[in-house]
Every structure is written in C-alpha cells, then in structure tokens.
Write a protein that holds these residues in place. Sequence first.
Motif, PDB file in Angstrom:
ATOM      1  N   LEU A 490       0.824  -1.202   0.000  1.00 10.25           N
ATOM      2  CA  LEU A 490       0.000   0.000   0.000  1.00 10.25           C
ATOM      3  C   LEU A 490       0.863   1.259   0.000  1.00 10.25           C
ATOM      4  CD1 LEU A 490      -2.908   1.209   0.292  1.00 10.25           C
ATOM      5  CD2 LEU A 490      -2.504   1.181   2.769  1.00 10.25           C
ATOM      6  N   VAL A 491       0.537   2.191  -0.896  1.00  9.57           N
ATOM      7  CA  VAL A 491       1.161   3.508  -0.890  1.00  9.57           C
ATOM      8  C   VAL A 491       0.276   4.486  -0.126  1.00  9.57           C
ATOM      9  CG1 VAL A 491       1.984   5.441  -2.285  1.00  9.57           C
ATOM     10  CG2 VAL A 491       2.325   3.094  -3.083  1.00  9.57           C
ATOM     11  N   ALA A 492      -1.016   4.494  -0.465  1.00 15.54           N
ATOM     12  CA  ALA A 492      -1.933   5.421   0.193  1.00 15.54           C
ATOM     13  C   ALA A 492      -3.372   4.993  -0.031  1.00 15.54           C
ATOM     14  CB  ALA A 492      -1.736   6.843  -0.343  1.00 15.54           C
ATOM     15  N   THR A 493      -4.222   5.242   0.949  1.00 17.06           N
ATOM     16  CA  THR A 493      -5.669   5.131   0.773  1.00 17.06           C
ATOM     17  C   THR A 493      -6.145   6.464   0.216  1.00 17.06           C
ATOM     18  OG1 THR A 493      -5.911   3.555   2.575  1.00 17.06           O
ATOM     19  CG2 THR A 493      -7.879   4.778   1.921  1.00 17.06           C
ATOM     20  N   LEU A 494      -6.695   6.435  -0.978  1.00 14.57           N
ATOM     21  CA  LEU A 494      -7.090   7.677  -1.653  1.00 14.57           C
ATOM     22  C   LEU A 494      -8.438   8.187  -1.161  1.00 14.57           C
ATOM     23  CD1 LEU A 494      -5.994   6.780  -5.289  1.00 14.57           C
ATOM     24  CD2 LEU A 494      -4.735   8.138  -3.613  1.00 14.57           C
ATOM     25  N   GLU A 495      -9.441   7.322  -1.131  1.00 19.35           N
ATOM     26  CA  GLU A 495     -10.782   7.748  -0.742  1.00 19.35           C
ATOM     27  C   GLU A 495     -11.555   6.585  -0.128  1.00 19.35           C
ATOM     28  OE1 GLU A 495     -11.768  10.813  -0.874  1.00 19.35           O
ATOM     29  OE2 GLU A 495     -10.281  11.686  -2.256  1.00 19.35           O
ATOM     30  N   THR A 496     -12.386   6.908   0.832  1.00 17.57           N
ATOM     31  CA  THR A 496     -13.420   5.992   1.317  1.00 17.57           C
ATOM     32  C   THR A 496     -14.762   6.619   0.965  1.00 17.57           C
ATOM     33  OG1 THR A 496     -12.054   5.194   3.143  1.00 17.57           O
ATOM     34  CG2 THR A 496     -14.433   4.906   3.345  1.00 17.57           C
ATOM     35  N   ALA A 497     -15.632   5.848   0.378  1.00 17.67           N
ATOM     36  CA  ALA A 497     -16.912   6.389  -0.084  1.00 17.67           C
ATOM     37  C   ALA A 497     -17.665   7.058   1.066  1.00 17.67           C
ATOM     38  CB  ALA A 497     -17.764   5.288  -0.697  1.00 17.67           C
ATOM     39  N   ASP A 498     -18.204   8.234   0.773  1.00 17.43           N
ATOM     40  CA  ASP A 498     -19.002   8.975   1.743  1.00 17.43           C
ATOM     41  C   ASP A 498     -20.472   8.613   1.515  1.00 17.43           C
ATOM     42  OD1 ASP A 498     -20.368  10.761   3.298  1.00 17.43           O
ATOM     43  OD2 ASP A 498     -19.516  12.574   2.408  1.00 17.43           O
ATOM     44  N   VAL A 499     -21.017   7.802   2.393  1.00 16.19           N
ATOM     45  CA  VAL A 499     -22.400   7.338   2.257  1.00 16.19           C
ATOM     46  C   VAL A 499     -23.294   7.927   3.347  1.00 16.19           C
ATOM     47  CG1 VAL A 499     -21.674   5.200   1.153  1.00 16.19           C
ATOM     48  CG2 VAL A 499     -21.937   5.269   3.642  1.00 16.19           C
TER      49      VAL A 499
END
Length: 785
Positions: A490-499
């Motif tokens: 893993l380099v980076a977590t870019l986004e987690t969905a905003d629900v």
Amino acid sequence: MDQQASLPPRLTAADYARAEAFLPWNMKKRVRNAEIRPYWIGDSDRFWYRRERVDGHEFVLVEAASGERGPAFDHAALAKSLAEATGQSVRPMRLPFDFIEPENAGIGFAALGGRWFFDAKTATCRKVRPPPASPSESASPDGVWVAFAREHNLWLRKVASGAERRLTQDGIEAYAYAKSPDSNLSAISHRLAGIALPPAVLWSPDSRHLVTHRLDERAVATLHLLQSVPSGSARPVLHIQRIAMPGEAHVPLLQHLVIEVASGRIVEALTAPQLAGQGSSIERGHVWWGDGATVYILDFARAEKSVRMLALDAAGGGVRTVIEERAETFVELRHGPGGRPNVRVIGGGAEVIWFSQKDGWGHLYLHDGRTGELKNRITEGSFLVRSVLHVDPAQREIYFTAGGRDRGIDPYWRKVYRASLDGSRLECLTPDDADHTVFQQAPVAPRDFTPDKVLPQPTGVAPSGRFFVATASRIDVPSVTSLSRADGTLVATLETADVGEALGQGWRWPEPFTVKAADGVTDLYGAIWLPSHFDPARRYPVLDLIYPGPQRTQTPKRSFAADELTQYCMPQVFAELGIVVVAIDGRGTPYRSKEFHDVAYQTQHDPGNLGDHIAGLQALAKRRPYMDLERVGITGHSGGGFASVRAMLAHPDFYKVAVASSGNHDQQGYSFVWGEKYIGPVVRRPDGTSNYDSQVNLRLAERLQGKLMLAYGDMDDNVHGALTLQLADALIKANKDFELVVLPNANHPGVSSHPYFIRRKMDFFLRHLVGAEPPGEYNLKGPGS
C-alpha cells in the motif's frame, strides 16, 4: 362489516416519495467517491482524479511514488479567471467541467462552449483552438491527419491546411467503408439523436497506415420501426435497419483492408469476409496493430463455436492463422459484455498470451507467435481469469484480475494477481475479501457512444507498470480506493466512499447470501433488499429480479458503482413498497466455470435456470419466515423480460405477478449473433418445426394464470417491439387478461429508466403483489430533474 375497513390499504404520496429517493439517479447525488477514476499524466507516475465533495467537486493530483496528494490547480483562481473571460458565474468547487488535461504550465479543459487553457503562473484563462478531430472523426497519432466518413466512403483531412482527400471511391448504401453495422443495437437511436459514429478505423502507431473495413449489408433483410409520435408532425415516420435473424442465409459481412496514407494504396486482406454482429470487429476491440507491419484480427465463426487469431501483412495483404480455438458450445476470449479480449501479442509478435477455457476454467496460456504452438500455461486452477490489466515483457510478468481462487468467499469478487509468464509464480496483490475494480481502457460499444462524453478512459495501472489503483467494494459496506505498488504494498488510501447522506435518507444495505441450486449441490449467490421500515414480525411478498444472461449477471457485487448503480439501487425502490426483493444468479450465467456457463447452451426454454431461482427462494424462506412464498412476483428487462414471462407460463403455481419490459420473447426474431451463440444454428425439421420452438413464449400463452404487465418502446432498435406485440396477440387469442404499456420514442435502455414506466410498475406490484392501492397520480421525476 365496516365497508371502509374491508378496503385494501392505500399508500400515501410520502410513501412513494420515500421510494423515489432510492432511484439510481437520486442516490448518485447522495453518495460520493464510490469509485475513483485515475488518469495518468503522459508516461509519468503521476495521475489526477475528480474528487466529489458535499459542496461540489475538486481535481486532485497524486504523486504515486510518495502518495502525496494536493489540488491539481488553484480552483479559486481558475473560477475567477473563467468568470471574467466569459461573463458567467463560476464557483471554485462547481467548475463546469469534469475532465482536465494537465500540462507543465497549467491545464486544458472544455467548458461553457469553448476550449480553454489555464496558465498556472499568471492565473488566467485563455481560449484555445478546438481539437482537430470531432467526436465523429479519428485523428492520427501524430496529429497530422483526421479520418472521417462521408457518403459511404472514407476521407482524410489534413489538420494544418484543412485540405480533404477521398481515400475510397466506390462506397454505396449498404456497402460502405468504415461503417458500423445496423445490428449494433443502436443504429436508429443514433439517427434520431443526430449522432454520427466515428469511422471504424485504426491508425498504425507511426500514422503511415490505417486499417478499416468495407461492410456488406446489401443482402441482409430489413427491419422496420414506425415512429408514431415524431417531433413536429402528425405523420408517422418509418425507420429502416438491416438486421439478420437466426437461421437467415444473409448476414452482414466485412472485408478488412489497409490503406497507405501517403499514396492512398489499398491492400485488401486475402481472406474470406468476416461476420459483423453487434458492432464491427474494430469497434469490439477484435482488431489491433502489432507494429507498423502487422495487423492482428480475431475472427469468430458464425455461432461462435470457433475463433481464429489472424496476422495480416499490412504491405501485401497476406493472412496467416496464428491460433485457433474450438468448442462444442461456444468460444469466449473473456467473460462478460464489452471489454478487450484477454489476448496480447508481445515481443513484436514473437509470443501471444491467449485466454482459453479448454480445461473447464478460464485461464491464460503462452503461445509461440510464429508457429502458434503452446509454450506453457501461465495460470491454472479452479478459478476464472477476468481481465488482463498489464503485461511487463521485460520482467516477464502479467497482471490480471480473477475470481473464485479463494475458497469460502464469493467467487464473483475480483482480486488483482501477478504471475510469471512461464507459469512458475502466481501472487495475489489484493488479499482482502472484496471485489476489486481496476479501470482499464476498453472499446466503446456503439450503443454506449455519446458525442458529449468522448473523453480518454481512466486506467488503473500506471504506464510504467510500477503502481495500480484499485477500488475494493462489497454490496454491504462503503468502498475504499487505494494506490499500491506493483508488488501490492500500500502507498496510500485515496478515498473511502461517503455514504452518510444516503444512510440519512434511510438507505439499508442489501444482504448477500448463498443458497444451493436446484441440483442440491451447486452454490448460488445473490442479494436481498429489505424495506427501510422492515419489521421481522411481518410477512412480506417477494419479488424476484431476473436477468438470465447468459452474457451477464443480475446480482451487483459493489456498492454504488456506476456500472451497477441501477442493479444496486432500483431494488430498494420496490422494497419500500413493502416487498422483499431478491436477485439470484442461476446456472447458465457467466463468471464461473465453463460447465456452469454452458448450462445456458440450448436451454433458453428455461432462461437463467428458473428451477434454481425457485429453489433459492424456498431455501431463503426457510431461514427468513418473513418471506411469504404465496405471494411471489418476478420482473426483468430485455432477456429479463423474456424470463419473467417464461416464469409465469412455466411455473404458474409459484410466480403470481410479473412485469416484463422489452423482452425477446422469440429468439427467432432477435439478433442472429445472440441466438445462434446460445441456442445454436437453426435446424429446420421436416414437419416444419425447429430447435428454436421450445423457447417461444407465444406458444405457452394459454398457460397464463397470474397478473402480467408487458411494456416496450416503439423506437427499440435492440429488442424489436414486435416481439412484445406478437406475445400480446397470442395472449389475446388465448383470451388472457394483461396490461400493456407502450412508450413512444423510447429505445431499449429508455424503457427501463422511464419514470412513467417505473411508476406504473410500482403501482402494478403494489396492487397485485402487496395488496394495497397506490396514492393516486404520482409523478416520478427523471434523471435530468
């Protein structure tokens, strides 16, 4: 007895409004960053993506090596400068464009009727010239030429001078150059919308040649659509397309040819013409340049029981067969509709990576590109390779997605793998239990082409192959998009969905499940949607959502993904009416073993294996006493419309209510490509019957017992509305009651998403499945509202 008390309950407008909130186009506004689409900048390890925010959207630039992220440009400065240049209001987080072209000194973009360049140093926007090619044209890689079609011929225009040159001379109606076949499922829709498809051409990498075809539709029988409600006139308009049906002798054929740009010399492929079905071979990604001297062509036989990979000598027209594959049922080079076949040529033609299901599973093999001989397997095991993502010839490695390798989890979930080309090593790079989307460039099917959306496609793997972006998703949790190195770290977590907004609206996550098929052995996978106001003490009617394939599945595997949004959200609309909604993928659908898929062959009288659906619902009801199997409905569109009617006619004791839209109720009246692939060539018997008769819904019309609604659009150039009317005629002759909804000017996809039809469908299931009354006149709003 109180007469008022005996009346069925009536839902209110508020109930319908709650259901309407879950329509796909409404939910799309309430969920942000469900998937990230990366656009790599040139050959670098830098990319940008569009990030959705509560107050709009922004453009983010990522350095893959470090994972550092930041604004791709100064949004406020651009908005201010663009507003000054146009005199229109522009907001920084609601910029009027979705795509950018980063350059060293700034970015290019198209907005407000023009093309612009934002200079990052001066923080100013200036108008620039439009691109040399329009959406209906094809520009050469070096930018010198543009190819386009005119009056059935292929032309060139020099970008610098605008001078035009005619490349072909003898094109005529129904025998044209670079044309998409009328059987592309959208020919009349394009005409009505004023859409001109780009010519079917492929430029050589050095821009010195292009490969195209001449399409012969002269002997193909015509099919007619009568537009009863044309704009501005009371006189109906007749639209004609040339469509071949199963068993017909004359089908559309195309002859490939190579044109030398400088001289105009035409070299015709010295081989028999190829079939053109639901798109030409170029449109389907079945033709590509190996280098400036060789063109590779995938040539599927009629009924698709065999395929050859041909190598065409661009200079002389000679053709040789590199690899040939055969099957008793049908041959596929990947599972699922669209997408690029899992075939790659490497080493300048020295080797070929080939997809085959010859051992019962879909795997990759390495062949000698000169002799076609098998060198070695690349993958092996009881799993399916889904899509080739990237090949690194130098490291002798291949990256791909596959499903079903891990026991005990959903076999439809894709994971990313890396393998050595010699077959000695296989690594899973995304071990978490979820489906993983890695975007890749794919041919744009004619039916998906719109001039306003002709943009470069996102690509999940960096040009260097050193990094990839994957969205991990399941139907019951928010998705997460990550940037990883080629080894999976893993380099980076870019986004987690905003629900959050969706949950605030009352969204209830669907539940995945596993049940046994009718054989009591095979595992089937599906999903269940419950009302947001679910009460486990109540008994709810059940609605079976069906699409029988065999080319795709019905059950979504990701949450709020764009290409599954309707499958994912629409069930909740009907659940809000007080219905338990279920989707099951029975045997005969794709993405499993060859044996599992081949159940569909020559069994279209039992589409999607209806016994599997019944067995699955019965198993679910044993564990979920709130499911009332005395009240079971079924619905589907296209092949699902056909299957819904067949369920009512073949299993009237189980299925009591159905809504069937745009169904292909007799495959003899549908495309020869689809019918002959899954049913086989038409066999006429001496008594006048054929092997296609058993799948004709019309023949079972007298069996109808429950409540049925049929619907179609009169401008459907995919599944002709005549098939629904022919079924209606049979039902009338059998003196059966049913409802019929005709949607003027609606094409195939326009029916299933039509607000009026959705509301009528809601009313129908409410009355006949739930036993309640709708709130009266309620007007659903469409996607553009």
